[in-house]
Write an enzyme that holds these catalytic residues in place. Structure first.
Site, PDB file in Angstrom:
ATOM      1  N   LEU A  69      38.097  33.888  38.070  1.00  0.00           N
ATOM      2  CA  LEU A  69      37.083  34.886  37.699  1.00  0.00           C
ATOM      3  C   LEU A  69      36.524  35.401  39.023  1.00  0.00           C
ATOM      4  O   LEU A  69      36.080  34.621  39.859  1.00  0.00           O
ATOM      5  CB  LEU A  69      36.005  34.184  36.867  1.00  0.00           C
ATOM      6  CG  LEU A  69      34.663  34.845  36.592  1.00  0.00           C
ATOM      7  CD1 LEU A  69      34.822  36.251  36.086  1.00  0.00           C
ATOM      8  CD2 LEU A  69      33.907  34.027  35.556  1.00  0.00           C
ATOM      9  N   SER A  70      36.557  36.718  39.229  1.00  0.00           N
ATOM     10  CA  SER A  70      36.136  37.292  40.510  1.00  0.00           C
ATOM     11  C   SER A  70      34.671  36.977  40.816  1.00  0.00           C
ATOM     12  O   SER A  70      33.868  36.783  39.914  1.00  0.00           O
ATOM     13  CB  SER A  70      36.296  38.809  40.498  1.00  0.00           C
ATOM     14  OG  SER A  70      37.612  39.168  40.188  1.00  0.00           O
ATOM     15  N   GLN A  71      34.338  36.981  42.106  1.00  0.00           N
ATOM     16  CA  GLN A  71      32.947  36.732  42.488  1.00  0.00           C
ATOM     17  C   GLN A  71      32.063  37.886  41.984  1.00  0.00           C
ATOM     18  O   GLN A  71      32.533  39.020  41.841  1.00  0.00           O
ATOM     19  CB  GLN A  71      32.842  36.563  44.004  1.00  0.00           C
ATOM     20  CG  GLN A  71      32.747  37.856  44.770  1.00  0.00           C
ATOM     21  CD  GLN A  71      32.775  37.646  46.272  1.00  0.00           C
ATOM     22  OE1 GLN A  71      33.856  37.604  46.871  1.00  0.00           O
ATOM     23  NE2 GLN A  71      31.628  37.519  46.883  1.00  0.00           N
TER      24      GLN A  71
END
Ligand code: SAH
Length: 222
Positions: A69-71
């Protein structure tokens, strides 16, 4: 009735989320709309419970199957860039993953079409989005490199896994009236985050910054 699990407590509480929002502002995110949505979408429900206490940290988090999950900063930045010319009616997302970016988009645009090649991730994302009553989302288990031709053209396309070069099919499915596509591009561990704006047959390309995404892979996993 308030749902305490969605509201969050302790490390997932409103205060913790507010700190994430303040960090996003410090990092240069300006869209009030995007900040407001990220203040409310419960990021901790999009990762395994064991990691929930880290949900609002400024970091990418594992979601299984070697995916992440992207930052928060990247989610905010890509959303802000996609919506910079106003609200979009139809958006295509490549790489549903946890469904978090899908949820952020669904709160801001008319309808989201999101594709994912790993069925197990898609199933979890589907139940999370249902739980949050986000009904303007359609999910499809397919190789996103081909887009979703039946629903094209899209006013916006967001690619959340890195292709070596942007697939031709995606460019073709972008609206010719100023359609916007945001994608990491590059074969290495670090890629360029690119914005493509389409006017007719003219595709304008802007490089925004350097990013780290998992690669866009061909084929599906059931
Ligand atoms: N937007 C996601 C990011 C997940 S990481 C989130 O908010 O959680 C990128 C995702 O892209 C992974 O789930 C990966 O399986 C998916 N992916 C990679 N190549 C793909 C392809 N060709 N078609 C569809 N999905 C793909």
């Amino acid at each position: 009735m308030r749902d305490l699990e969605i509201d969050g407590i302790g490390m997932t509480s409103r205060r913790t989320r507010e700190r994430m929002i303040q960090r996003l502002v410090a990092q240069g995110i300006q869209s009030e709309q995007v900040l407001e949505v990220m203040r409310h979408v419960p990021r901790h429900l999009f990762i395994d419970e064991a990691l929930a206490h880290r949900a609002y940290e400024d970091t990418a988090l594992p979601i299984g199957h070697n995916q992440t999950l992207s930052q928060p900063y990247i989610v905010a930045r890509m959303t802000e860039v996609l919506l910079a010319r106003g609200v979009l009616d139809k958006v295509l997302e490549i790489g549903t993953g946890s469904g978090y970016q899908t949820a952020v988009l669904a709160t801001l645009v008319g309808k989201v079409f999101s594709v994912e090649r790993i069925r197990a991730l898609q199933s979890k994302a589907r139940s999370r989005l249902g739980r949050l009553s986000l009904h303007n989302v359609r999910l499809r288990h397919t190789d996103g490199g081909k887009g979703w031709p039946e629903e094209s053209p899209f006013a916006g396309i967001m690619v959340t896994a890195a292709p070596g070069e942007i697939p031709r099919d995606l460019l073709n499915q972008l609206s010719p009236n100023g359609g916007r596509l945001v994608s990491p591009v590059g074969a290495g561990a670090v890629q360029e985050l690119v914005l493509i704006t389409r006017y007719g047959d003219d595709y304008q390309r802007t490089v925004l910054e350097m990013v780290r995404f998992v690669p866009l892979l061909a084929g599906v996993i059931s």
